[in-house]
Scaffold this motif. Structure first.
Motif, short mmCIF file in Angstrom:
data_model
loop_
_atom_site.label_atom_id
_atom_site.label_comp_id
_atom_site.label_asym_id
_atom_site.label_seq_id
_atom_site.Cartn_x
_atom_site.Cartn_y
_atom_site.Cartn_z
N THR A 461 58.21 24.62 -18.61
CA THR A 461 57.34 24.51 -17.44
C THR A 461 55.93 24.09 -17.83
OG1 THR A 461 56.86 26.88 -17.56
CG2 THR A 461 58.67 26.19 -16.14
N ALA A 462 55.49 24.49 -19.03
CA ALA A 462 54.16 24.09 -19.49
C ALA A 462 54.09 22.57 -19.65
CB ALA A 462 53.82 24.77 -20.81
N ASP A 463 55.18 21.96 -20.06
CA ASP A 463 55.23 20.50 -20.19
C ASP A 463 55.11 19.85 -18.83
OD1 ASP A 463 57.80 18.11 -21.14
OD2 ASP A 463 55.62 17.95 -21.21
N LEU A 464 55.79 20.42 -17.83
CA LEU A 464 55.68 19.88 -16.47
C LEU A 464 54.28 20.05 -15.91
CD1 LEU A 464 59.09 21.02 -14.91
CD2 LEU A 464 58.39 18.70 -15.50
N ASP A 465 53.65 21.20 -16.21
CA ASP A 465 52.27 21.41 -15.77
C ASP A 465 51.34 20.33 -16.33
OD1 ASP A 465 52.64 23.60 -14.15
OD2 ASP A 465 52.16 25.07 -15.70
N ASP A 466 51.46 20.09 -17.62
CA ASP A 466 50.61 19.09 -18.26
C ASP A 466 50.88 17.70 -17.69
OD1 ASP A 466 49.47 21.04 -19.83
OD2 ASP A 466 50.74 20.65 -21.57
N TRP A 467 52.14 17.42 -17.43
CA TRP A 467 52.53 16.12 -16.87
C TRP A 467 51.88 15.91 -15.49
CZ3 TRP A 467 55.20 12.31 -19.26
CH2 TRP A 467 55.67 11.24 -18.48
N CYS A 468 51.95 16.93 -14.67
CA CYS A 468 51.36 16.82 -13.34
C CYS A 468 49.84 16.69 -13.40
CB CYS A 468 51.73 18.05 -12.50
SG CYS A 468 53.46 18.08 -11.96
N LYS A 469 49.21 17.46 -14.28
CA LYS A 469 47.75 17.43 -14.39
C LYS A 469 47.24 16.05 -14.78
CE LYS A 469 46.97 22.28 -15.64
NZ LYS A 469 46.54 23.21 -16.71
N ALA A 470 48.06 15.29 -15.51
CA ALA A 470 47.65 13.97 -15.95
C ALA A 470 47.72 12.93 -14.83
CB ALA A 470 48.52 13.52 -17.13
N GLN A 471 48.38 13.30 -13.71
CA GLN A 471 48.59 12.31 -12.66
C GLN A 471 48.03 12.70 -11.29
OE1 GLN A 471 52.59 10.33 -12.81
NE2 GLN A 471 53.09 12.06 -14.13
N ILE A 472 47.99 13.99 -11.02
CA ILE A 472 47.51 14.45 -9.71
C ILE A 472 46.53 15.59 -9.92
CG2 ILE A 472 49.55 13.73 -8.41
CD1 ILE A 472 50.59 16.59 -8.59
N ALA A 473 45.80 15.93 -8.84
CA ALA A 473 44.84 17.02 -8.91
C ALA A 473 45.55 18.32 -9.29
CB ALA A 473 44.14 17.19 -7.57
N SER A 474 44.86 19.14 -10.07
CA SER A 474 45.47 20.36 -10.59
C SER A 474 45.94 21.30 -9.49
CB SER A 474 44.47 21.08 -11.51
OG SER A 474 45.05 22.23 -12.07
N PHE A 475 45.19 21.34 -8.37
CA PHE A 475 45.56 22.28 -7.31
C PHE A 475 46.88 21.91 -6.64
CE2 PHE A 475 44.78 20.06 -3.33
CZ PHE A 475 43.90 19.05 -3.68
N LYS A 476 47.36 20.68 -6.85
CA LYS A 476 48.60 20.24 -6.22
C LYS A 476 49.84 20.58 -7.04
CE LYS A 476 46.40 16.25 -3.99
NZ LYS A 476 46.40 14.79 -3.85
#
Length: 522
Positions: A461-476
């Motif tokens: 899940t940490a990998d998915l978190d990092d992946w999302c943070k690189a593309q969309i706003a963190s709150f999303k």
């Protein structure tokens, strides 16, 4: 009429009145506020070629300069594009390109790379260029705002739809003037001695509510934290008095929790206007118990800003009506500048008590979506804005929302659109399928939950978190991941989000391949 005329006139009538504060520290009187905005407008035109109809974006946290710049843009007949400071620069870049903004003002001047679309470029709000432009302005250079037609674009507000791509909502000078005028009739009186507090983002509802306070000559207060801090709000209320502010239900909940612990009964707070998401009845009752009858409610959308229905403090706090409980659970009555109906799929009005889609028509409804006639035609039918929300009217005209026909997630008063999160997740090489929904959360209203079908080995899940943070706003990004063997679908292959919601509600997601974190894989 140019809305900036309200600031111009207040600067003449109440020149020495405090206009802008950073915390308790005075930043500008109304004469200074008007002069600086005029100077900024002149600088925008002379130095950057900004003129009538051009778009200027503001992408920063709350600050006193925000309002000076906003009015400087309006002063010369240009339009402001307020961008949520929590967005990822890549997301903001898309908005800049779509709006064809000529300039973006940011906190540091170094948010974007050098590949901004020509002729757009970035300027620091507190950078030497802007500071010098204001400091060097001569008193005899002051000019009133340029004339603007009622139908001219004033505020280009970007809101997302079910496609996941933001849409620019065209709000005119007339739209915003009617919104501000209606506030005093339906929401709360506006007093010169008010302190309008900006604890929520000025790019959204909190910022839209500046106009009526400028007209009245009230003071605008930006917390030193530039955000929402209950301890700071308590201190400001006690120091300044007559605080009035807009807050999402999650903010109200946090403030009430703080107040209960601190023994704070709301001294110095006059009115809290809540909206932007559901306020649960139990939370509202607790808020009234702890802070007293200080609450007013609004229901609106970006497409009809802050103006569909409302409940004043008197309505929210009333205990002597036989329907008091159901009224508090509602979103109030139609505001005076609009007509509100509940309709069926054929746009026929529903009977009292019958659930249908909420539609609204009136002077605050947007002029349309920016350069998107297809979306405009789908959203506005015969002058009626289709909100996508489901609700019912009672016999006294109080509207209760029952559900949303769209899948938008409202967390902490901010809209999060599942398709956008899903698209980010699906670019990960180990994600085969993804479906994102909202799950009720006691503090935030809703939280983002992603159902994932993965390929190959276990995915962290940490990998998915990092992946999302690189593309969309963190709150999303999702707050929870549920790994499943497959997603439930209908015969057409469409994912059944109703089934996913039901599984979460039951606490037993079907077909689990793994749990909500790395320790719960099964």
């Amino acid at each position: 009429m140019n809305l900036a005329n309200w600031l111009h006139q207040t600067g003449l009538v109440r020149p020495g009145a405090p206009a802008l504060r950073s915390g308790t520290q005075l930043h500008a009187t109304y004469a200074e506020f008007a002069f600086r905005s005029s100077a900024i407008g002149r600088w925008l035109g002379a130095r950057h070629g900004i003129g009538k109809g051009d778009r200027v974006a503001i992408f920063t946290r709350n600050c006193p300069e925000y309002l000076e710049i906003l009015y400087g843009v309006l002063w010369i007949g240009a339009a402001v594009v307020p961008i949520n400071h929590k967005l990822h620069p890549r997301e903001a870049d898309w908005i800049l390109r779509n709006a064809e903004a000529k300039l973006v003002l940011t906190g540091t001047g170094a948010v974007f790379s050098d590949d901004l679309p020509s002729p757009c470029h970035e300027i620091a709000i507190n950078g030497a260029e802007l500071v010098q432009a204001v400091a060097c302005a001569q008193p005899d250079s002051y000019r009133p705002p340029v004339p603007a037609e009622d139908g001219a674009l004033a505020w280009l507000f970007y809101t997302s739809g079910t496609t996941g791509r933001p849409k620019g909502v065209i709000l005119t000078h007339h739209n915003l003037r009617m919104m501000a005028t209606t506030y005093a009739l339906d929401v709360d009186p506006v007093l010169p001695q008010d302190h309008s507090l900006y604890a929520a983002p000025m790019s959204h509802g909190a910022g839209l509510y500046n106009f009526q306070f400028v007209r009245a000559g009230a003071c605008h207060v930006i917390p030193e934290s530039r955000g929402f801090d209950p301890t700071e709000i308590q201190a400001l209320g006690e120091a300044l008095g007559n605080l009035v502010f807009f807050a999402a239900p999650t903010m109200v909940k946090r403030l009430v929790s703080h107040a209960a612990r601190a023994g704070f009964s709301g001294e110095g707070i006059r009115t809290i206007i809540y909206g932007g998401g559901p306020m649960y009845t139990a939370d509202l009752e607790e808020a009234l118990r702890v802070l007293g009858p200080k609450f007013a409610q609004i229901y609106g959308q970006g497409e009809s800003p802050m103006t569909i229905t409302a409940m004043s403090r008197a309505m929210v706090g009333a205990d002597d009506h036989p329907n008091a409980a159901s009224r508090r659970a509602s979103v109030g009555i139609a505001q005076s500048c609009v007509e509100v109906r509940v309709v069926d799929a054929q746009m026929q009005e529903a009977a009292t008590g019958e659930v249908g889609e909420v539609v609204v028509r009136g002077d605050t409804v947007m002029a349309g979506y920016w350069r998107n006639p297809e979306a405009t035609a789908a959203a506005v039918v015969d002058g009626w804005l289709k909100t996508g929300d489901l609700g019912r009217f009672d016999a006294d005209g109080f509207l209760t929302l029952t559900d949303r026909s769209k899948d938008v997630i409202i967390s902490g008063g901010t809209n999060i659109y599942p398709r956008e999160v899903e698209e980010a997740l699906l670019t990960h090489p180990q994600v085969f399928e993804a479906s994102v929904i909202g799950q009720p959360h006691p503090e935030w209203g809703e939280e983002v939950v992603a159902f994932i079908v993965q390929t190959g080995e276990d995915l962290a899940t940490a990998d998915l978190d990092d992946w999302c943070k690189a593309q969309i706003a963190s709150f999303k990004k999702p707050k929870r991941y549920v790994f499943v063997l497959e997603l439930p679908k209908n015969s057409y292959g469409k994912v059944l989000k109703t089934s996913l919601r039901a599984q979460l509600a039951d606490g037993q997601p079907a077909g689990l391949a793994s749990g909500v974190n790395d320790d719960e894989r099964v």
